[in-house]
Write a protein that holds these residues in place. Structure first.
Motif, PDB file in Angstrom:
ATOM      1  N   GLU A 124       0.803  -1.218   0.000  1.00  0.00           N
ATOM      2  CA  GLU A 124       0.000   0.000   0.000  1.00  0.00           C
ATOM      3  C   GLU A 124       0.840   1.275   0.000  1.00  0.00           C
ATOM      4  OE1 GLU A 124      -2.540  -0.215   3.384  1.00  0.00           O
ATOM      5  OE2 GLU A 124      -3.785  -1.842   2.581  1.00  0.00           O
ATOM      6  N   ASN A 125       2.082   1.195   0.443  1.00  0.00           N
ATOM      7  CA  ASN A 125       2.824   2.427   0.711  1.00  0.00           C
ATOM      8  C   ASN A 125       4.136   2.584  -0.051  1.00  0.00           C
ATOM      9  OD1 ASN A 125       1.391   3.810   3.213  1.00  0.00           O
ATOM     10  ND2 ASN A 125       1.353   1.610   3.580  1.00  0.00           N
ATOM     11  N   ILE A 126       4.649   1.542  -0.677  1.00  0.00           N
ATOM     12  CA  ILE A 126       5.944   1.648  -1.351  1.00  0.00           C
ATOM     13  C   ILE A 126       5.742   1.566  -2.861  1.00  0.00           C
ATOM     14  CG2 ILE A 126       8.215   0.595  -1.648  1.00  0.00           C
ATOM     15  CD1 ILE A 126       8.066  -0.319   1.225  1.00  0.00           C
ATOM     16  N   ALA A 127       6.243   2.583  -3.534  1.00  0.00           N
ATOM     17  CA  ALA A 127       6.072   2.675  -4.982  1.00  0.00           C
ATOM     18  C   ALA A 127       6.711   1.472  -5.682  1.00  0.00           C
ATOM     19  CB  ALA A 127       6.693   3.975  -5.493  1.00  0.00           C
ATOM     20  N   GLY A 128       5.986   0.913  -6.617  1.00  0.00           N
ATOM     21  CA  GLY A 128       6.498  -0.196  -7.430  1.00  0.00           C
ATOM     22  C   GLY A 128       6.218  -1.573  -6.876  1.00  0.00           C
ATOM     23  N   VAL A 129       5.886  -1.663  -5.584  1.00  0.00           N
ATOM     24  CA  VAL A 129       5.669  -2.985  -4.984  1.00  0.00           C
ATOM     25  C   VAL A 129       4.397  -3.629  -5.529  1.00  0.00           C
ATOM     26  CG1 VAL A 129       5.090  -4.175  -2.836  1.00  0.00           C
ATOM     27  CG2 VAL A 129       7.003  -2.574  -2.890  1.00  0.00           C
ATOM     28  N   GLN A 130       3.290  -2.886  -5.535  1.00  0.00           N
ATOM     29  CA  GLN A 130       2.033  -3.464  -6.022  1.00  0.00           C
ATOM     30  C   GLN A 130       2.160  -3.897  -7.480  1.00  0.00           C
ATOM     31  OE1 GLN A 130      -1.055  -3.917  -4.109  1.00  0.00           O
ATOM     32  NE2 GLN A 130      -1.184  -5.276  -5.891  1.00  0.00           N
ATOM     33  N   GLN A 131       2.868  -3.096  -8.291  1.00  0.00           N
ATOM     34  CA  GLN A 131       3.051  -3.448  -9.701  1.00  0.00           C
ATOM     35  C   GLN A 131       3.866  -4.726  -9.838  1.00  0.00           C
ATOM     36  OE1 GLN A 131       1.614  -1.697 -12.376  1.00  0.00           O
ATOM     37  NE2 GLN A 131       2.229  -3.607 -13.393  1.00  0.00           N
ATOM     38  N   ALA A 132       4.934  -4.857  -9.029  1.00  0.00           N
ATOM     39  CA  ALA A 132       5.749  -6.070  -9.079  1.00  0.00           C
ATOM     40  C   ALA A 132       4.947  -7.296  -8.649  1.00  0.00           C
ATOM     41  CB  ALA A 132       6.977  -5.909  -8.185  1.00  0.00           C
ATOM     42  N   VAL A 133       4.063  -7.106  -7.681  1.00  0.00           N
ATOM     43  CA  VAL A 133       3.197  -8.204  -7.252  1.00  0.00           C
ATOM     44  C   VAL A 133       2.237  -8.586  -8.377  1.00  0.00           C
ATOM     45  CG1 VAL A 133       1.344  -8.840  -5.657  1.00  0.00           C
ATOM     46  CG2 VAL A 133       3.382  -7.671  -4.793  1.00  0.00           C
ATOM     47  N   ASP A 134       1.627  -7.591  -9.001  1.00  0.00           N
ATOM     48  CA  ASP A 134       0.687  -7.855 -10.096  1.00  0.00           C
ATOM     49  C   ASP A 134       1.364  -8.522 -11.276  1.00  0.00           C
ATOM     50  OD1 ASP A 134      -1.265  -6.679  -8.546  1.00  0.00           O
ATOM     51  OD2 ASP A 134      -1.119  -4.720  -9.536  1.00  0.00           O
ATOM     52  N   ASP A 135       2.625  -8.156 -11.542  1.00  0.00           N
ATOM     53  CA  ASP A 135       3.359  -8.723 -12.682  1.00  0.00           C
ATOM     54  C   ASP A 135       3.908 -10.116 -12.402  1.00  0.00           C
ATOM     55  OD1 ASP A 135       2.850  -6.342 -13.933  1.00  0.00           O
ATOM     56  OD2 ASP A 135       4.868  -5.524 -13.658  1.00  0.00           O
ATOM     57  N   GLY A 136       3.837 -10.560 -11.166  1.00  0.00           N
ATOM     58  CA  GLY A 136       4.371 -11.877 -10.818  1.00  0.00           C
ATOM     59  C   GLY A 136       5.870 -11.876 -10.605  1.00  0.00           C
ATOM     60  N   ARG A 137       6.486 -10.691 -10.488  1.00  0.00           N
ATOM     61  CA  ARG A 137       7.932 -10.610 -10.284  1.00  0.00           C
ATOM     62  C   ARG A 137       8.318 -10.661  -8.813  1.00  0.00           C
ATOM     63  NH1 ARG A 137       9.575  -5.878 -11.078  1.00  0.00           N
ATOM     64  NH2 ARG A 137       7.615  -4.781 -11.573  1.00  0.00           N
ATOM     65  N   ALA A 138       7.391 -10.331  -7.939  1.00  0.00           N
ATOM     66  CA  ALA A 138       7.706 -10.218  -6.523  1.00  0.00           C
ATOM     67  C   ALA A 138       7.783 -11.587  -5.860  1.00  0.00           C
ATOM     68  CB  ALA A 138       6.656  -9.360  -5.824  1.00  0.00           C
ATOM     69  N   ALA A 139       8.699 -11.708  -4.931  1.00  0.00           N
ATOM     70  CA  ALA A 139       8.818 -12.909  -4.100  1.00  0.00           C
ATOM     71  C   ALA A 139       8.866 -12.472  -2.641  1.00  0.00           C
ATOM     72  CB  ALA A 139      10.063 -13.710  -4.461  1.00  0.00           C
ATOM     73  N   PHE A 140       8.034 -13.090  -1.844  1.00  0.00           N
ATOM     74  CA  PHE A 140       7.965 -12.755  -0.419  1.00  0.00           C
ATOM     75  C   PHE A 140       8.615 -13.854   0.410  1.00  0.00           C
ATOM     76  CE2 PHE A 140       5.603 -14.274   3.296  1.00  0.00           C
ATOM     77  CZ  PHE A 140       5.905 -13.290   4.211  1.00  0.00           C
ATOM     78  N   GLY A 141       9.191 -13.453   1.514  1.00  0.00           N
ATOM     79  CA  GLY A 141       9.713 -14.448   2.445  1.00  0.00           C
ATOM     80  C   GLY A 141      10.156 -13.800   3.732  1.00  0.00           C
TER      81      GLY A 141
END
Length: 592
Positions: A161-178
């Protein structure tokens, strides 16, 4: 299974354990014959706090420090004339809940990792509680956890919600959480090229996204937090080969265990049977009570969590947990911020403690935050001071994220020693709150009479004795400073069939120091009642609104109203009637 083959040195097969936290990293190399630590290398991490309440760390700095610790430990073996090829496996042990989000296509973190004790997510917690009408245990039946700042799902939600580019990376499937374990294992096994994206059941159980009973990511929880499951790591057991180190002096060595630090300490101290409990006292403090294969849904402020799963086909063991945000950190705060230093003449206050050689705190050695001689040197050390360290809210058993720390009983005669004494008493009273909750949640279980402890602060005999006195239990302290790493070593040994539980119990369990209570129940209860009164004021710190009128005595049209209101009405009526009767009697007898 012998990974490297050939003859071993006199120490036999070796297992390395990499501990990763948000304040330090360290690597220990154990002999599996007797759990002797052959070498250890530790390095601190820079903990960032760009705003009040924010606690974060650079994931790339964590990785570089962890890699350096691993390589330095191997070099130390060579200096000691021990063959590094005797290392048959590496285990990973990590500080839980710290949240990392990175781009799996580039290996670059999308932002700094948010630490477990960070409070920036209070707005997220507040909005969630509004959605569920204030029911902080709304998700507890599924994930075992209370809605709170410290768990990973709310941190991840804040990032999106607060960091630019994070939501887009999540939507694109590029983000990895851990959590930290996932990040380090992904990097050790090759990163962008071949990294394995996994976590274990103990760390997954601290995210608020895992179904506690089935040990899988729960789609309902993911939908609730609006977190797509595609960014989550694969959940595995705590003891199995996840992959192999891709590069460096240990290239080809299997990574064979992964546990959160508190669960690893439970395993390392051999609290592997139902009804056993351990308490780890570091910056924070955690009490884990082994409930075997039974999930107990606490109604008294404790968390249900996974204790361990030793192998993919092994049974999942559960625990009830009491989480206390501030223990050693509160003592460190008193020493640093309020400058409550020991008198310079005290021989205990010197660089031998390893704490403040340059005037700053060393968070790796929280155990030396307070000199036991200072706290026991004067009969007036008690002084009636009560200190409640709710710096970032109050966790178990209340889970009030708006609570704030307070200090009571201060006079002009209050000394630094009395305040430090009160801070140590606070640690012990918070343990009692957890043990009382345990007794209420498990009324048919045998009463807990023994508590195994570990962590940096457990090295202080004064504190350990106080813990026994104020809780009325026997306290056992194994003679090891790293029970969590010992647990990770055992799990890796089981995965590679180098060790068995019986072998570990016979050859690797360290001797223990035993502390018995010197207080009677009335002494304990008196101190605890005063503590509870102070806690009540801290919990209600946020109950006064800015718009509430301030009422002063005598404020109003009748300046004497407060006097009359202070007299109970019944007393006024009865006394008036008595005076009338007495007056009549005196008149009849000729006194008037």
């Amino acid at each position: 299974m012998s990974v490297n083959g050939g003859h071993r040195s006199k120490f036999g097969s070796l297992i390395g354990v990499l501990y990763v936290g948000h304040t330090c990293c360290k690597c220990l190399i154990y002999s599996t014959r007797n759990a002797e630590v052959l070498t250890c290398h530790e390095s601190s991490l820079e903990c960032l706090s760009p705003q009040s309440g924010w606690v974060e760390v650079d994931p790339l700095a964590v990785w570089e420090t962890a890699r350096m610790c691993l390589e330095t430990a191997v070099q130390n073996l060579i200096i000691l004339d021990i063959n590094p090829h005797d290392i048959v496996a590496v285990g990973v042990c990590n500080q839980r809940e710290t949240t990392v989000l990175w781009d799996r296509t580039t290996g670059v973190p999308l932002c700094n990792a948010i630490g477990w004790c960070d409070t920036r997510t209070s707005s997220v917690v507040g909005s969630i509680l509004q959605r569920v009408r204030g029911k902080k245990n709304y998700l507890k039946s599924v994930c075992g956890l209370t809605v709170s700042n410290c768990f990973s799902a709310v941190k991840l939600r804040w990032m999106m919600e607060n960091i630019a580019g994070v939501q887009q990376a999540v939507d694109d499937g590029r983000a990895a959480f851990g959590t930290l374990d996932s990040w380090i294992i992904w990097m050790l096994t090759g990163g962008v090229e071949a990294g394995i994206h996994v976590t274990d059941v103990t760390n997954a159980s601290r995210t608020m996204l895992m179904n506690l009973q089935r040990c899988v990511w729960d789609e309902r929880l993911c939908r609730f937090f609006r977190i797509p499951s595609k960014i989550l790591p694969e959940i595995r057991s705590s003891s199995e080969v996840y992959g192999y180190i891709n590069d460096g002096p240990l290239s080809g060595i299997p990574i064979a265990s992964c546990l959160g630090d508190q669960q690893a300490a439970l395993l390392g101290q051999m609290c592997i049977s139902a009804g056993q409990a351990n308490c780890t006292i570091d910056e924070g403090m955690f009490v884990l009570f082994n409930t075997a294969q039974e999930i107990i849904d606490s109604g008294h402020g404790l968390l249900s969590t996974v204790a361990f799963q030793l192998g993919p086909r092994g049974a999942v063991y559960y625990a009830l947990e009491g989480a206390i945000a501030h223990a050693g950190s509160s003592i460190g705060w008193l020493r640093q911020t309020l400058a409550l230093e020991s008198p310079s003449s005290d021989p205990m206050n010197n660089s031998a403690s390893g704490l403040f050689p340059d005037g700053t705190a060393n968070t790796q050695l929280v155990a030396s935050f307070c000199s036991p001689k200072i706290l026991t040197s004067s009969s007036g050390s008690r002084g009636g001071v009560i200190f409640v360290p709710a710096f970032s809210g109050y966790y178990s058993p209340y889970w009030r994220y708006k609570a704030r720390g307070m200090m009571f009983g201060i006079t002009l005669q209050t000394t630094p020693q009395q305040i430090l004494h009160a801070a140590h008493e606070a640690i012990c009273h918070q343990v009692r709150e957890v043990l009382d909750s345990l007794a209420k949640d498990c009324p048919t279980w045998p009463r807990l009479t023994k508590l195994t402890i570990g962590g940096d602060l457990s090295e202080q005999r004064f504190l350990v004795q106080m813990l026994s006195d104020l809780n009325g239990v026997q306290v056992e302290r194994p003679q090891t400073t790293t029970p969590a790493c010992l647990g990770a070593m055992l799990a890796a040994g089981l995965a590679t069939e180098i060790l068995s539980i019986d072998q570990f119990r016979q050859n690797c369990v360290p001797p223990v120091d035993v502390f018995s209570t010197a207080y009677n129940s009335s002494q304990r209860d008196m101190k605890f009642r005063r503590w509870k009164m102070a806690v009540d004021r801290c919990l209600n710190f946020d109950s006064v609104s800015e718009n509430d009128p301030v009422k002063l005595i005598g404020d109003g049209r009748d300046p004497d109203a407060f006097v009359r209101c202070s007299i109970p009405g019944s007393v006024f009526i009865v006394s008036s009637f008595v005076l009338i009767v007495v007056a009549q009697l005196m008149k009849q007898n000729g006194f008037a």
